[in-house]
Design an enzyme around this catalytic site. Structure first.
Site, mmCIF file in Angstrom:
data_model
loop_
_atom_site.group_PDB
_atom_site.id
_atom_site.type_symbol
_atom_site.label_atom_id
_atom_site.label_comp_id
_atom_site.label_asym_id
_atom_site.label_seq_id
_atom_site.Cartn_x
_atom_site.Cartn_y
_atom_site.Cartn_z
ATOM 1 C CG HIS A 36 32.600 -8.330 -99.008
ATOM 2 N ND1 HIS A 36 31.638 -7.368 -99.183
ATOM 3 C CD2 HIS A 36 32.366 -8.886 -97.797
ATOM 4 C CE1 HIS A 36 30.846 -7.352 -98.134
ATOM 5 N NE2 HIS A 36 31.262 -8.263 -97.262
ATOM 6 C CG ASP A 301 31.365 -6.593 -91.364
ATOM 7 O OD1 ASP A 301 31.327 -7.836 -91.447
ATOM 8 O OD2 ASP A 301 30.337 -5.886 -91.267
#
Ligand SMILES: *[C@@H]1O[C@H](CO)[C@@H](O)[C@H](O)[C@H]1NC(C)=O
Ligand SMILES: *[C@@H]1O[C@H](CO)[C@@H](O)[C@H](O)[C@H]1NC(C)=O
Ligand SMILES: *[C@@H]1O[C@H](CO)[C@@H](O)[C@H](O)[C@H]1NC(C)=O
Ligand SMILES: *[C@@H]1O[C@H](CO)[C@@H](O)[C@H](O)[C@H]1NC(C)=O
Ligand SMILES: *[C@@H]1O[C@H](CO)[C@@H](O)[C@H](O)[C@H]1NC(C)=O
Length: 398
Positions: A36, A301
């Site tokens: 994101h 991540d």
């Protein structure tokens, strides 16, 4: 002209037997695994770590910011421009040609929308996600799936070894100084006054993400808030109270905390394939079947970390970034073909720190970074392609 000829000759000599003519390759399929874009800090509970005023974010914690939405749109436009160059889509993608699939977090859903709206303007692309937004989608949940005691022990041992190898003394000392922890509530009430003096530990609970506690946990949350306020474009006086400014050495030092946090938790030889298992399986089915033509997966991540480790790429660096898995960054799996063969190419495409902070609109003239990723198990051509059939046989997928 001579240079072009030489290059072509070299490509043919060192290419994959028949030789690849990069000018004649056709882009057939693309799968993007994306993180994101810029969000507010994950926790709203940083106040206790410093008595100085923290910057105000107008939205609650962990949400995509308005700027994050815009920046993700820039990535969408850039990728769409690349698609146009390759004649990848002719107008809007047909319904069976595209999947945009996000985790259940509002920041990933919003990032997916931002990308799709900009990349495929007026195409009414639906972002697919699980209905229950209160729970992580299991595909994007980076946990240990193997429930055997042996697996858990192996993974814990590796995490512990990594944690013991990490030396963040300098970074903790600088962070303690920046926070002026001595005057913080967490010092007065809980006697946590110096990150250097504390010890981190690993935490592995069934069904939860592998984690750490102690200074690595605390300092990671804080440095994350500094990074996001820097990306967001806040005045430098509001980023770590003006203590970092644009000092690249200091950013390197402090962000080593975020890198090691990811490294200890998810960069595990013994567990990456297991942690990223559901995601890898989903990706494999798309590669194997050849459909849909375009897939965008939007997660975190930790998802990129797990997948990247499972592929065992040759070591690579990400110029212009200090995050190990840059915000808005994308690992782009590409299937190319010529008359004889199909090939794989993988690139890490991400905005630099400068592009993010300045809110630069990306374009061919101001492109995001594109770093070639090379799976160790694939015989690569000099221009970064490996035969698709070899790719599908990588033990990453088995
Ligand atoms: C929050 O809102 C104020 C007032 O509208 C604005 O000046 C400020 O830039 C906003 N901050 C962020 C981080 O969006
Ligand atoms: C957009 O797509 C949705 C879901 O496929 C559909 O229900 C809706 O009618 C579409 N809207 C327009 C304007 O085409
Ligand atoms: C679980 O981990 C153990 C220990 O590494 C391994 O022997 C076993 O094959 C794994 N099971 C699965 C289903 O992967
Ligand atoms: C930049 O940061 C480093 C590491 O904290 C520090 O040693 C150095 O003095 C700083 N440089 C400037 C110009 O402030
Ligand atoms: C992942 O772990 C390997 C082996 O310990 C190490 O060489 C590599 O630098 C790590 N990667 C990252 C991004 O920390």
């Amino acid at each position: 002209m001579a240079a072009v000829l030489t290059l072509t000759v070299l490509l043919c000599l060192f290419g994959l037997g028949k030789g690849i003519d990069v000018q004649r390759l056709n882009l057939e399929q693309v799968l993007i695994l994306s993180r994101h874009n810029v969000r507010t800090p994950l926790t709203g509970e940083l106040e206790m770590y410093a008595s100085k005023p923290w910057p105000k974010w107008n939205v609650s914690s962990g949400l995509l910011t308005r700027k994050g939405y815009q920046l993700e749109g820039y990535m969408g436009e850039y990728i769409a421009d690349w698609f146009a160059t390759e004649n990848f889509f002719n107008g809007c993608p047909k319904e069976d040609e595209i999947i945009v699939y996000s985790n259940t977090k509002p920041r990933t859903i919003a990032s997916a929308k931002a990308f799709a709206e900009s990349a495929f303007k007026n195409c009414n692309i639906t972002v697919k996600h699980h209905e229950n937004l209160a729970a992580m989608d299991p595909m994007f949940l980076p946990i240990f799936h193997n429930k055997t005691a042996a697996f858990k022990q192996q993974a814990r041992e590796e995490m512990t070894r990594k944690l013991n190898e990490v030396d963040l003394t300098e970074a903790y000392r600088e962070m303690t100084r920046i926070l002026n922890m001595q005057s913080s509530d967490v010092c007065k009430k809980l006697a946590i006054c110096d990150l250097v003096a504390l010890k981190s530990d690993i935490v592995t609970e069934d069904g939860e993400e592998p984690n750490v506690n102690g200074p690595l946990f605390i300092a990671n949350a804080i440095v994350d808030s500094f990074i996001m306020s820097y990306y967001e474009g806040m005045p430098l006086s509001d980023v770590a109270w003006g203590e970092i400014q644009d000092n690249a050495t200091k950013w390197e030092l402090l962000t080593s905390i975020a890198r090691e946090n990811q490294n200890v938790r998810f960069n595990l030889t013994s567990a990456s394939k297991d942690v990223a298992g559901p995601l890898l399986k989903y990706m494999y089915n798309i590669f194997k079947s050849g459909t849909p033509k375009f897939t965008l997966l939007v997660g975190h991540d930790s998802n990129l970390n797990g997948v990247i480790n499972a592929f065992d790429f040759q070591p690579f660096v990400l110029p212009g970034q200090f995050e190990p898995f840059p915000i808005g960054g994308k690992v782009i799996f590409q299937k190319w073909s010529d008359a004889n063969e199909k090939y794989l190419k993988i690139e890490y495409v991400y905005p630099t720190v400068k592009q993010l902070r300045n809110g630069e609109k990306l374009s061919r003239l101001d492109p995001p970074q594109r770093v070639l990723l090379i799976p160790k198990g694939c015989k690569m051509s000099p221009v970064g392609f490996c035969p698709w059939s070899e790719f599908l046989k990588l033990n990453t997928f088995s």
